[in-house]
Design an enzyme around this catalytic site. Structure first.
Site, PDB file in Angstrom:
ATOM      1  N   LYS A   1      -6.409  -2.511   4.090  1.00 43.57           N
ATOM      2  CA  LYS A   1      -6.421  -2.310   2.642  1.00 43.57           C
ATOM      3  C   LYS A   1      -4.977  -2.262   2.149  1.00 43.57           C
ATOM      4  O   LYS A   1      -4.104  -1.694   2.809  1.00 43.57           O
ATOM      5  CB  LYS A   1      -7.149  -1.007   2.313  1.00 43.57           C
ATOM      6  CG  LYS A   1      -7.421  -0.797   0.822  1.00 43.57           C
ATOM      7  CD  LYS A   1      -8.271   0.455   0.581  1.00 43.57           C
ATOM      8  CE  LYS A   1      -8.569   0.691  -0.893  1.00 43.57           C
ATOM      9  NZ  LYS A   1      -9.419   1.871  -1.122  1.00 43.57           N
TER      10      LYS A   1
ATOM     11  N   SER B   1     -13.454   1.262  -4.069  1.00 41.87           N
ATOM     12  CA  SER B   1     -12.294   0.441  -4.294  1.00 41.87           C
ATOM     13  C   SER B   1     -11.904  -0.461  -3.125  1.00 41.87           C
ATOM     14  O   SER B   1     -11.164  -1.425  -3.313  1.00 41.87           O
ATOM     15  CB  SER B   1     -11.098   1.347  -4.613  1.00 41.87           C
ATOM     16  OG  SER B   1     -10.770   2.143  -3.492  1.00 41.87           O
TER      17      SER B   1
ATOM     18  N   SER C   1     -15.046   5.169  -1.862  1.00 40.87           N
ATOM     19  CA  SER C   1     -14.420   3.839  -1.802  1.00 40.87           C
ATOM     20  C   SER C   1     -14.542   3.099  -0.475  1.00 40.87           C
ATOM     21  O   SER C   1     -14.185   1.929  -0.392  1.00 40.87           O
ATOM     22  CB  SER C   1     -12.937   3.944  -2.170  1.00 40.87           C
ATOM     23  OG  SER C   1     -12.799   4.083  -3.561  1.00 40.87           O
TER      24      SER C   1
END
Lengths: 488, 479
Positions: free
Chosen positions: A78, A153, A177
Site C-alpha cells: 500500500k 481505503s 480499510s
C-alpha cells in the site's frame, strides 16, 4: 509471460522456488507482466518499481537460499508504507514524487524474509475513504466487476490480490480499510490486534487505530504473512512485546466446541438482507462443523461511527499537520509569506475528503468543543471496549458481516460522505477496541463477494484464523475466480 | 514593591534545556554548536510514518528538577500534543505534558537583597521538547536548523508571587542555581539553555483582581528580564494614570533602548488543541522510582554552603563562590575527599584556579586539573615539602595535568628540612660570621635575618624556612 496465481498458494510457490521449477527473477518478471496485462482494468498500482524488484530477485536467486516461505515471493505494498528510495505518496498530491529515506518496519521485515516488492498500490488519499476513489492518482476497480469500487481505503492491494496480479499485498486498517476491501473482492484480509504489528513507516492517519495487515487469497497464506510482519519494534512504543507464533502452522480446520457469538446489532437496519442471508448461511456452516452459536448484544455499536469519526479525524488533523510544504513533498508556488505558504500548499495539496476530516478533527479538538466531542467520543470508546469484554468472557470469537452491502458502483457514494461513513459501522468498533478482525469470503450476492468478519480477543489472531480456515476449507469459495483470471 | 499607587504582579515560565545524551523522542544527539541539521534524523524532521520513543533519562531529569524544587512528582504521566504551525516545529505539534505535569506544587525560597527570604510557589513543571531554530538569510531565504528540535526541556511555571523586577532577578538567579545543582543542565544563558517567558501586570493597591497581563517571551538574560520588567512597570503605570487601559499584549524587550516593543495584541487565548499523544504509552511513576531518582540527586548549593561554613570553617563569602557552579562545588568536595586541607584548597580554587579559568576562558572541567592533583599539592604545602613560593610552579604544572609530587621532585622543588644537612650549613655559616653571633647576643634581631639569607643562598632557596629558623636559633643560643 504472466503467472497464474489463482492456481498457487504461498506454500506451492515456495515449493516451486525450492525445487528450482521457477526462479525468483522469473516470478518477479511474470508478476510485472501480470500487472502490465491487467492494470488497465484494475488500476491497482500507483507505481511499480521493476528495476529494484528485479535487482532484488536476482540477488535472491544468486544466494539460492529459499528457507523462508516468503523468499522470492512478489508483494504489492500500500502506498502509505515507507519504501526507501521508492516513491511513497499516500495517494496524495502533497507527496507526489516523495521518496522516503527509510523503510517501514513491515517492509524491512518482508525484505529480510526475501519478499520482492513490485510496486505501490492505490488507496484513498491518506487512507481516508472506503472506495479508493479519493486517491489523487487513479480509480481502482473491483476485481469481480470493473464498474464497481474495490472498497477502501486499501482498494489497490485488495484488487491486486483478487485480480491475480500478486500473490499477496499489505494494507492498513484504521476503521475497516483492510477488511472491507477484502470483503468486496472476495479475498482474505486481516486487521491484527492493535500493537501486533509495528506502525513505524506507516503514514499515520489515526495513531490509536491504525494497523498494518495482509491481503491474501487463503487464510493459511494470510497467517504466514502476518507471522512474518508482526512483533515488537523498538521504533514503536505502542508495539507489543508479545511472542509471535507461526499462525499458519496451527490451522487444523477443527472448530468443534468453538463458542461463536453473533451480535444482533450486526444484522440490524442498513444491512442488505441478501448480505445478511449469505453471512447467516456461513455461520450455519460453522455451526455444522461443530461450533456453538449464540446471539449476543453489543449495545453501543450504534455510537461507534460517531465516536470513530471524531477520534479518527482529531488524530488525523494533528498527524497531517506535518505536510506543510517546508521540508518535503509538494510546495505551492507564488507564496507571499509563511502563512500563505501553508494555506496554499495544503489547499492545493490535499483533496476534499482529507480537508473534510482535518476540519472535523480540528473542530473536535478546539477549546470550545473538546469536552463535548473528543472527550465524549473517548468515553464511548471505553463503553464499546466494555461491550466486547463482556462477550469475550463467554465466547471465543464474534462473527458477522464485514460490510453492510456488496461493492457499489464507482462514483455512487463518493459524494455522499455520510453514507460512506455509515458503511463502516461493522468494522469500526473493532479498531476502537483494538481487536483482531478477519474478513473471509462468504459467497456472492449478484455476482459480487460478501465478507464474513471474524473478531477475536486481543492477540488471539490464532483462533480468528482457525475459524476462518475452517469455514474456508469447508466452503472452498477460493476456487471461484473472477473473469480477469483468464488474462494470465 | 510597586510603582506609585500600583502593586506589581509577575509570573515566570522558565525553560531549561536538559543535557541528556539523546533527544526527548529520538536517538539524535543533544549537542550545541554543530553544523545545521547535523544532529537530526527522520524523527526530528517529522517525516511521514515516523514515531517517537520517549527518553526515560529525560523523564528522570525532570523528576530531579521537580524534587529539587520541592514539588510532588506525578504518579502517572501521559504525554500531550500541543498543535501549532511553525517551520521550526516540524510535526506541527510539540510533545508536552499539559494534563499530567512531571511536578506540581513546588516552591523556591529566594533570598532577597535585604537578606529576607521569600517563598515563590511553583505551580507546575513539564518535560517537553524544544523547537528548532529559524534564521533569515541575507539572500532572501529563511533557514531551518533542527539540531535543537527535540532537546528535552523542563518548563518551570511560577505562581504570580513575584512582586518586583528585583525579585524576579533574584528568583531567576537562584532558580538557575537550584537547577544547576540537580546536574541536569549547565543552564548556559549565552547558549540559550535557559530562557524565560515573563508576564507582568499591575493593579492599584488593595484591588482584589489582577490587572491585564503583558507577556514577553524567550528572554535569555536575567538583566534583560529585569530591565524589561522595570520598563513595563513604569509604562503600565503611566498608561493607567493617564486613564488608559492595558491591553493583553505580547511585547519584546529591546536592549539598545532598554524598552519593550509591542509585537501583537492578543485576542482571546491561543487554541493549541491539546490532546493525548496516541503514539506514546503513558508512564507510571512509582515511589521506588522516585526514591531512586532522589538518591541520585546531587546535594543542593545551600546544603553544601552550610556544610562548608559550619563543618569546614570556610568563610560564608568563600562558600558562596565555591557553590557558583556544580562543577566547582563537586571539584571542591572531591579535593577535600582526596585529603586536602579545606581552607587551603578553598583558597586555591577561589584564587588561582578561578584566575586561571578567567585568563584562559575555560570551564573547570575543560582544564587538566584534577581534585587529586590539587589535593596532592595542598598536602605538599601542608607537610612542608614545598614552600608556597615553590607551589606557584607546581600549580602551573598541575594545571597542565602533571602529578604534583613527581613534578616537584623532578624539578628540585622539594624543601630541605633534613636537620643534619641544615645543621652542617648552619655550623659553617656561624663559623664564618662571628660578628653576627655577637650582634645576636647584643640583641640585634637583624643578625638572624642576615644569617638566614646566607643559609638560603647556600641551599639555593630550598631550605625549609621554618625548620631552618628553629635550628638556627637553637644553635645561636648554644654559642
Amino acid at each position: 509471460m504472466t503467472f497464474n496465481y489463482f492456481e498457487h498458494d504461498l506454500a506451492s510457490l515456495h515449493e516451486q522456488l525450492v525445487n528450482k521449477e521457477i526462479t525468483a527473477t522469473e516470478l518477479t518478471e511474470a508478476t510485472l507482466d501480470n500487472i502490465a496485462a491487467t492494470d488497465e482494468q484494475l488500476q491497482a498500482f500507483i507505481s511499480t518499481n521493476p528495476d529494484e524488484a528485479l535487482a532484488q530477485a536476482k540477488l535472491i536467486d544468486e544466494k539460492g537460499n529459499f528457507d523462508n516461505v516468503l523468499t522470492g515471493i512478489p508483494v504489492g505494498l500500500k502506498d502509505n508504507l515507507a519504501t526507501k528510495g521508492i516513491q511513497t505518496t499516500g495517494a496524495s498530491h502533497i507527496l507526489e514524487g516523495f521518496k522516503p529515506i527509510y523503510n517501514a518496519t513491515v517492509v524491512e521485515k518482508l525484505f529480510n524474509n526475501g519478499a520482492v516488492s513490485v510496486g505501490k498500490t492505490n488507496m484513498d488519499e491518506f487512507a481516508m475513504g472506503g472506495s479508493t476513489e479519493t486517491s489523487y492518482y487513479k480509480k481502482t476497480t473491483n476485481a469481480w466487476d470493473h464498474s464497481k469500487v474495490p472498497g477502501g481505503s486499501s482498494g489497490g492491494s485488495a484488487s491486486a490480490v483478487a485480480g491475480g496480479q500478486v500473490p499477496f499485498a499489505l494494507g492498513s486498517d484504521t476503521g475497516g480499510s483492510i477488511r472491507q476491501p477484502a470483503a468486496f473482492n472476495g479475498i482474505v484480509g486481516m486487521k491484527p490486534t492493535y500493537g501486533r504489528v509495528s506502525r513505524w513507516g506507516l503514514f499515520a492517519m489515526a495513531s490509536s487505530l491504525d494497523q498494518i495487515g495482509p491481503f491474501t487469497r487463503t487464510v493459511q497464506d494470510n497467517a504466514a504473512v502476518l507471522s512474518a510482519i508482526a512483533g515488537f519494534d523498538a521504533h514503536d512504543s505502542t508495539a507489543s512485546q508479545r511472542e509471535v507464533p507461526d499462525f499458519s502452522k496451527k490451522l487444523t480446520g477443527d472448530v468443534k466446541g468453538l463458542k461463536i457469538a453473533v451480535p444482533k446489532e450486526y444484522f440490524g437496519e442498513g444491512i442488505d438482507p441478501k448480505v445478511a442471508q449469505q453471512v447467516k448461511a456461513a455461520i450455519a456452516q460453522l455451526e455444522a462443523l461443530g461450533a456453538t452459536v449464540d446471539e449476543v448484544s453489543l449495545p453501543h455499536t450504534k455510537y461507534g461511527v460517531a465516536a470513530y469519526y471524531i477520534i479518527m479525524s482529531s488524530e488525523a488533523s494533528s498527524n497531517l499537520q506535518r505536510y506543510d510544504g517546508v521540508r518535503y513533498g509538494f510546495r505551492a508556488d507564488d507564496v507571499k509569506n509563511l502563512e500563505d505558504l501553508y494555506v496554499k500548499t495544503r489547499s492545493e495539496g490535499f483533496g476534499d475528503e482529507v480537508k473534510r476530516r482535518i476540519m472535523l478533527g480540528t473542530f473536535s479538538l478546539s477549546a470550545g468543543a473538546y469536552d463535548a466531542f473528543f472527550k465524549k467520543a473517548a468515553k464511548i470508546r471505553t463503553l464499546l471496549i466494555e461491550d466486547f469484554n463482556k462477550v469475550f468472557e463467554k465466547y471465543d470469537v464474534i462473527v458477522g458481516p464485514t460490510a453492510p452491502t456488496v461493492a457499489y458502483g464507482l462514483g455512487e457514494e463518493v459524494d455522499d460522505p455520510t453514507a460512506m461513513y455509515l458503511a463502516d459501522v461493522l468494522t469500526i468498533p473493532v479498531n476502537l477496541a483494538g481487536l483482531p478482525g478477519l474478513s473471509v469470503n462468504a459467497g456472492f450476492v449478484d455476482g459480487l463477494p460478501v465478507g464474513l468478519q471474524i473478531i477475536g480477543k486481543p492477540f488471539d489472531e490464532q483462533t480468528v484464523y482457525q475459524t476462518g480456515y475452517a469455514y474456508e476449507q469447508a466452503s472452498h469459495l477460493f476456487d471461484q475466480q473472477p473473469d480477469i483470471a483468464t488474462k494470465y | 514593591m510597586g510603582t506609585g499607587n500600583f502593586e506589581t504582579t509577575i509570573g515566570l515560565e522558565v525553560h531549561v534545556e536538559m543535557q541528556t545524551n539523546s533527544k526527548l523522542l529520538s536517538p539524535s544527539p543533544v549537542h550545541y554548536g554543530d553544523e545545521p541539521n547535523e544532529n537530526t534524523n527522520v524523527i526530528d524532521f517529522g517525516y511521514p510514518g515516523v514515531l517517537p520513543v520517549a527518553n526515560k533519562g529525560a523523564l528522570e531529569y525532570g523528576m530531579r528538577v521537580a524534587l529539587a524544587l520541592n514539588a510532588t512528582v506525578s504518579p502517572f504521566i501521559r504525554w500531550d500534543r500541543k498543535n501549532y504551525f511553525y517551520p521550526d516545529n516540524p510535526k506541527a505539534y510539540q510533545t508536552t505534558q499539559s494534563q499530567t505535569p512531571i511536578g506540581t506544587n513546588g516552591y523556591l525560597d529566594v533570598t532577597l537583597d535585604d537578606g529576607t527570604v521569600k517563598r515563590v510557589r511553583i505551580k507546575e513543571m513539564h518535560v517537553e521538547e524544544d523547537a528548532g531554530k529559524n534564521t533569515h538569510g541575507s539572500d532572501g531565504y529563511s533557514y531551518v536548523d533542527l539540531n535543537r528540535q527535540g532537546t528535552p526541556l523542563i518548563e518551570i511555571v511560577s505562581e504570580p508571587d513575584i512582586a518586583s523586577p528585583e525579585e524576579a532577578y533574584a528568583y531567576l538567579e537562584q532558580l538557575r542555581q537550584a537547577v544547576l545543582f540537580t546536574g541536569v543542565s549547565e543552564a548556559k544563558m549565552q547558549e540559550g539553555q535557559m530562557r524565560a517567558d515573563v508576564n507582568i501586570s499591575i493593579r492599584p493597591y488593595g484591588s482584589d483582581t489582577y490587572g491585564t497581563k503583558v507577556e514577553m517571551k524567550n528572554i535569555n538574560s536575567f538583566n534583560y528580564v529585569r530591565n524589561a520588567l522595570i520598563f513595563e512597570e513604569k509604562r503600565q503605570a503611566e498608561v493607567l494614570r493617564a486613564g488608559g487601559e492595558i491591553r493583553q499584549e505580547t511585547r519584546r524587550y529591546d536592549e539598545p533602548t532598554k524598552s519593550t516593543i509591542l509585537m501583537r495584541v492578543k485576542e482571546g487565548a491561543d487554541d493549541y488543541r491539546y490532546f493525548p499523544e496516541p503514539d506514546l504509552s503513558p508512564v507510571v511513576i512509582d515511589q521506588t522510582w522516585i526514591d531512586e531518582v532522589a538518591a541520585s540527586l546531587p546535594k543542593s548549593a545551600g546544603e553544601r554552603r552550610d556544610h562548608y561554613v559550619n563543618d569546614l570553617g570556610i568563610e560564608p563569602y568563600d562558600a558562596e563562590v565555591l557553590t557558583q557552579t556544580l562543577a566547582m562545588a563537586n571539584f571542591y568536595d572531591d579535593t577535600i575527599a582526596a585529603g586536602a586541607d579545606a581552607k587551603r584548597a578553598a583558597n586555591y580554587l577561589i584564587g588561582d584556579v578561578n584566575a586561571y579559568m578567567n585568563k584562559h576562558q575555560v570551564e573547570l572541567q575543560d582544564t587538566e586539573l584534577t581534585p587529586e592533583h590539587l589535593a596532592g599539592m595542598v598536602k605538599l604545602i601542608e607537610d612542608g615539602t614545598i614552600s608556597t613560593k615553590q607551589a606557584k610552579q607546581v600549580f602551573e604544572a598541575i594545571m597542565t595535568g602533571e602529578e604534583p609530587e613527581a613534578f616537584a621532585k623532578a624539578h628540585g622543588l622539594v624543601q630541605l628540612s633534613d636537620p643534619d644537612v641544615l645543621l652542617a650549613w648552619i655550623t659553617e655559616v656561624l663559623d664564618n660570621n662571628p660578628q653576627s653571633i655577637e650582634d645576636f647576643k647584643g640583641g640585634k634581631d637583624r643578625a638572624t635575618g642576615y644569617l638566614i639569607g646566607q643559609l638560603m643562598k647556600m641551599s639555593k632557596g630550598q631550605a625549609n624556612p621554618g625548620v631552618l629558623n628553629k635550628l638556627l636559633l637553637a644553635e645561636l643560643n648554644k654559642r
